[in-house]
Design a protein around this motif. Structure first.
Motif, PDB file in Angstrom:
ATOM      1  N   LEU A  11       0.870  -1.296   0.072  1.00 34.81           N
ATOM      2  CA  LEU A  11       0.103   0.075   0.082  1.00 34.81           C
ATOM      3  C   LEU A  11       0.850   1.412   0.106  1.00 34.81           C
ATOM      4  O   LEU A  11       1.943   1.355   0.784  1.00 34.81           O
ATOM      5  N   ALA A  40      -6.223  -5.020 -13.306  1.00 35.80           N
ATOM      6  CA  ALA A  40      -7.405  -4.651 -12.265  1.00 35.80           C
ATOM      7  C   ALA A  40      -8.609  -5.518 -12.207  1.00 35.80           C
ATOM      8  O   ALA A  40      -8.635  -6.164 -13.023  1.00 35.80           O
ATOM      9  N   PRO A  87      -3.967   6.448  -8.155  1.00 34.17           N
ATOM     10  CA  PRO A  87      -4.856   5.460  -7.660  1.00 34.17           C
ATOM     11  C   PRO A  87      -5.227   4.356  -8.557  1.00 34.17           C
ATOM     12  O   PRO A  87      -5.445   3.414  -8.525  1.00 34.17           O
ATOM     13  N   ASP A  89      -3.220   3.211 -10.736  1.00 33.16           N
ATOM     14  CA  ASP A  89      -2.294   2.299 -10.856  1.00 33.16           C
ATOM     15  C   ASP A  89      -2.477   1.000  -9.958  1.00 33.16           C
ATOM     16  O   ASP A  89      -1.889   0.064  -9.857  1.00 33.16           O
ATOM     17  N   THR A  90      -3.652   1.233  -8.991  1.00 34.40           N
ATOM     18  CA  THR A  90      -3.935   0.041  -8.438  1.00 34.40           C
ATOM     19  C   THR A  90      -4.271  -1.298  -9.086  1.00 34.40           C
ATOM     20  O   THR A  90      -5.124  -1.195 -10.073  1.00 34.40           O
ATOM     21  N   GLN A 112       0.202  -7.621  -5.448  1.00 33.36           N
ATOM     22  CA  GLN A 112      -0.712  -6.544  -5.256  1.00 33.36           C
ATOM     23  C   GLN A 112      -0.226  -5.170  -4.825  1.00 33.36           C
ATOM     24  O   GLN A 112       0.403  -5.085  -4.007  1.00 33.36           O
ATOM     25  N   THR A 114      -1.405  -1.316  -4.123  1.00 27.01           N
ATOM     26  CA  THR A 114      -2.698  -0.506  -3.814  1.00 27.01           C
ATOM     27  C   THR A 114      -2.171   0.945  -3.689  1.00 27.01           C
ATOM     28  O   THR A 114      -1.605   1.287  -2.701  1.00 27.01           O
ATOM     29  N   VAL A 115      -2.878   1.928  -4.508  1.00 27.43           N
ATOM     30  CA  VAL A 115      -2.364   3.323  -4.174  1.00 27.43           C
ATOM     31  C   VAL A 115      -3.566   4.080  -3.768  1.00 27.43           C
ATOM     32  O   VAL A 115      -4.616   4.168  -4.431  1.00 27.43           O
ATOM     33  N   SER A 116      -3.455   4.711  -2.558  1.00 31.04           N
ATOM     34  CA  SER A 116      -4.677   5.361  -1.691  1.00 31.04           C
ATOM     35  C   SER A 116      -4.598   6.661  -2.388  1.00 31.04           C
ATOM     36  O   SER A 116      -3.545   7.325  -2.503  1.00 31.04           O
TER      37      SER A 116
END
Length: 117
Positions: A11, A40, A87, A89-90, A112, A114-116
């Motif tokens: 993350l 995705a 985001p 890029d998640t 995985q 995950t970009v917030s």
């Protein structure tokens, strides 16, 4: 046989950076192309970056200079440095190794990212 294993992922906040690594083992002498792909949820798998043994590289249009792929032909490793993450890029990121002789693709298990926002 060829085995592919990724590491890294996790993350990160938007604008941050992350590095993915991949190790290819087994009959690596027959591997020419290696690359990173991502998928995705609900989307098709797409090419992120790829490289040949002699150093040619190609990136997906969406990368726009943010990512850098690098390869060590001696250690049979592949890396993806990702900067300015967004985001969108998640996704699950997969390392790929292509065996020229057989035309077979080998895939890692995926990691995985995950970009917030």
């Amino acid at each position: 046989q060829v085995q592919v294993a990724e590491s890294g992922g996790g993350l990160v906040q938007a604008g941050g950076s992350m590095r993915l690594s991949c190790v290819v083992s087994g009959n690596t002498f027959s591997i020419n192309n290696m690359g990173w792909y991502r998928q995705a949820p609900g989307e098709e798998r797409e090419m992120v970056a790829r490289t040949t043994r002699d150093g040619w590289t190609n990136y997906g249009d969406f990368v726009k200079g943010r990512f850098t792929i690098s390869r060590d032909n001696v250690k049979n490793t592949l890396s993806l440095q990702m900067n300015s993450l967004k985001p969108e890029d998640t996704a699950a990121y997969y390392c790929n190794a292509y065996e020229n002789i057989s035309g077979r693709n080998y895939w890692g298990q995926g990691t995985q990212v995950t970009v917030s926002s």
